[in-house]
Design an enzyme around this catalytic site. Structure first.
Site, PDB file in Angstrom:
ATOM      1  N   TYR A  53     -40.752 -44.123  45.352  1.00  0.00           N
ATOM      2  CA  TYR A  53     -40.164 -44.926  46.430  1.00  0.00           C
ATOM      3  C   TYR A  53     -38.935 -44.250  46.992  1.00  0.00           C
ATOM      4  O   TYR A  53     -38.254 -43.524  46.279  1.00  0.00           O
ATOM      5  CB  TYR A  53     -39.775 -46.317  45.917  1.00  0.00           C
ATOM      6  CG  TYR A  53     -40.909 -47.233  45.564  1.00  0.00           C
ATOM      7  CD1 TYR A  53     -42.222 -46.945  45.929  1.00  0.00           C
ATOM      8  CD2 TYR A  53     -40.679 -48.411  44.856  1.00  0.00           C
ATOM      9  CE1 TYR A  53     -43.252 -47.808  45.601  1.00  0.00           C
ATOM     10  CE2 TYR A  53     -41.706 -49.274  44.523  1.00  0.00           C
ATOM     11  CZ  TYR A  53     -42.992 -48.971  44.893  1.00  0.00           C
ATOM     12  OH  TYR A  53     -44.007 -49.824  44.565  1.00  0.00           O
ATOM     13  N   SER A 233     -48.389 -56.959  47.412  1.00  0.00           N
ATOM     14  CA  SER A 233     -48.868 -57.182  48.781  1.00  0.00           C
ATOM     15  C   SER A 233     -49.512 -58.560  48.945  1.00  0.00           C
ATOM     16  O   SER A 233     -50.606 -58.681  49.492  1.00  0.00           O
ATOM     17  CB  SER A 233     -49.864 -56.090  49.190  1.00  0.00           C
ATOM     18  OG  SER A 233     -50.124 -56.128  50.572  1.00  0.00           O
ATOM     19  N   LEU A 235     -48.875 -60.840  50.990  1.00  0.00           N
ATOM     20  CA  LEU A 235     -49.051 -61.156  52.413  1.00  0.00           C
ATOM     21  C   LEU A 235     -49.756 -60.025  53.157  1.00  0.00           C
ATOM     22  O   LEU A 235     -49.687 -59.944  54.387  1.00  0.00           O
ATOM     23  CB  LEU A 235     -47.700 -61.452  53.075  1.00  0.00           C
ATOM     24  CG  LEU A 235     -47.026 -62.747  52.639  1.00  0.00           C
ATOM     25  CD1 LEU A 235     -45.668 -62.909  53.316  1.00  0.00           C
ATOM     26  CD2 LEU A 235     -47.909 -63.948  52.943  1.00  0.00           C
ATOM     27  N   PHE A 237     -49.310 -56.699  53.431  1.00  0.00           N
ATOM     28  CA  PHE A 237     -48.385 -55.884  54.231  1.00  0.00           C
ATOM     29  C   PHE A 237     -47.911 -56.621  55.481  1.00  0.00           C
ATOM     30  O   PHE A 237     -47.673 -56.020  56.519  1.00  0.00           O
ATOM     31  CB  PHE A 237     -49.018 -54.546  54.609  1.00  0.00           C
ATOM     32  CG  PHE A 237     -49.117 -53.580  53.461  1.00  0.00           C
ATOM     33  CD1 PHE A 237     -48.000 -52.883  53.034  1.00  0.00           C
ATOM     34  CD2 PHE A 237     -50.321 -53.385  52.806  1.00  0.00           C
ATOM     35  CE1 PHE A 237     -48.083 -51.992  51.964  1.00  0.00           C
ATOM     36  CE2 PHE A 237     -50.413 -52.497  51.739  1.00  0.00           C
ATOM     37  CZ  PHE A 237     -49.284 -51.796  51.317  1.00  0.00           C
ATOM     38  N   GLY A 238     -47.786 -57.927  55.373  1.00  0.00           N
ATOM     39  CA  GLY A 238     -47.298 -58.731  56.488  1.00  0.00           C
ATOM     40  C   GLY A 238     -48.369 -59.225  57.424  1.00  0.00           C
ATOM     41  O   GLY A 238     -48.098 -60.052  58.305  1.00  0.00           O
ATOM     42  N   LEU A 240     -50.789 -61.265  56.923  1.00  0.00           N
ATOM     43  CA  LEU A 240     -51.028 -62.699  56.784  1.00  0.00           C
ATOM     44  C   LEU A 240     -49.856 -63.543  57.274  1.00  0.00           C
ATOM     45  O   LEU A 240     -49.972 -64.761  57.367  1.00  0.00           O
ATOM     46  CB  LEU A 240     -51.349 -63.036  55.330  1.00  0.00           C
ATOM     47  CG  LEU A 240     -52.687 -62.480  54.814  1.00  0.00           C
ATOM     48  CD1 LEU A 240     -52.829 -62.735  53.327  1.00  0.00           C
ATOM     49  CD2 LEU A 240     -53.854 -63.068  55.572  1.00  0.00           C
ATOM     50  N   GLY A 242     -48.751 -63.281  60.256  1.00  0.00           N
ATOM     51  CA  GLY A 242     -49.010 -63.496  61.667  1.00  0.00           C
ATOM     52  C   GLY A 242     -48.171 -62.641  62.587  1.00  0.00           C
ATOM     53  O   GLY A 242     -48.349 -62.685  63.817  1.00  0.00           O
ATOM     54  N   LYS A 243     -47.287 -61.825  62.036  1.00  0.00           N
ATOM     55  CA  LYS A 243     -46.371 -61.083  62.903  1.00  0.00           C
ATOM     56  C   LYS A 243     -47.047 -59.956  63.686  1.00  0.00           C
ATOM     57  O   LYS A 243     -46.458 -59.431  64.630  1.00  0.00           O
ATOM     58  CB  LYS A 243     -45.203 -60.531  62.101  1.00  0.00           C
ATOM     59  CG  LYS A 243     -45.554 -59.461  61.074  1.00  0.00           C
ATOM     60  CD  LYS A 243     -44.281 -59.053  60.332  1.00  0.00           C
ATOM     61  CE  LYS A 243     -44.554 -57.979  59.288  1.00  0.00           C
ATOM     62  NZ  LYS A 243     -43.304 -57.602  58.575  1.00  0.00           N
TER      63      LYS A 243
END
Length: 259
Positions: A53, A233, A235, A237-238, A240, A242-243
């Site tokens: 990372y 993860s 969501l 990677f986002g 879910l 909705g963004k």
């Protein structure tokens, strides 16, 4: 904040674990400190990092995530109140700059662990995980296994023996897997039983409404062997959240989402 035992260990970890993979790339050290302070104030005691990372991985930023976490631990003086997890990288993934291409051999694991301990400014890691296998198999969301009988990879026995030595030395308290398959997980567990080496305490794999592969094979292992899922993860990677509706979603998300 509710807690659960980590596998068969005596560690109590909060149901929410703070992931750190954006620190050093998408987040500054100041922002990392703010996130850590907020998480601890809300009762979270479980923090997960990795030697590769932040992401996306680059030679210029590699290790910054652990460095930020280590600086925060040193400044707050609360190391013994927390469960700190990190990971040793497997081969591939464009990481040639990391030990000339990381492998899960004894030498690589020992060097990786010592470097993580230095960056984290601690003398032990509570949960040290194999980030992904040292063999070609269906992880990171890949469907379908394609066997290559000519493939050369580090035997799991060598990897586990090195992890055993880290536990015996006191540098690592418990071991875990990440992005692993049912066969790989059971091979680690089989060798642990035969050799008297540390058991896998947890399996950190993706799990969300768009990627439910853990339910096939791995879920039964997690229950029967008490090596629970550390879901990453959640969501997607986002996706879910909705963004990304009406626009494009990041290419890196394709690592763990089925196309």
């Amino acid at each position: 904040m509710q807690t659960r035992k980590l596998g068969k260990t005596d560690l109590d970890v909060t149901l929410i674990c703070l992931g750190t993979m954006t620190w050093g790339e998408q987040n500054t050290e100041k922002e990392a400190f703010e996130q850590l302070d907020y998480a601890v104030a809300e009762g979270i005691n479980f923090i997960d990092a990795a030697e590769m990372y932040p992401v996306p991985p680059r030679a210029e930023t590699q290790g910054l995530t652990e460095t930020y976490l280590g600086n925060w631990l040193a400044s707050r003086g609360n190391r013994n109140d927390l469960v700190i997890a990190s990971k040793v990288a497997g081969p591939g993934n464009g990481l040639k700059y990391l030990r000339n291409g990381p492998r899960l051999t004894r030498d690589h694991i020992m060097e990786a662990c010592d470097a993580s301990l230095k960056r984290l400014q601690t003398d032990y890691i509570d949960l040290y995980q194999v980030h992904w296998p040292d063999r070609s198999t269906n992880f990171f969301g890949k469907l379908g296994y394609e066997h290559n009988p000519e493939e050369s990879f580090t035997p799991i026995e060598e990897t586990l023996e090195a992890l055993n030595d880290l536990v015996r030395s006191g540098k690592v308290r418990h071991i875990g897997l990440s992005n692993e398959t049912p066969w790989g997980t059971m091979e680690y567990l089989r060798l642990s039983g035969e050799k008297g080496w540390p058991r896998v305490a947890s399996i950190q794999n993706p799990y969300n409404l768009l990627n439910r592969s853990f339910e096939v094979g791995m879920a039964e292992i997690a229950h029967r062997e008490q090596a629970g899922l550390l879901a990453y993860s959640p969501l997607a990677f986002g996706m879910l959240s909705g963004k990304y509706l009406g626009g494009k979603w990041p290419e890196k998300a394709r690592m763990t989402l089925y196309e």
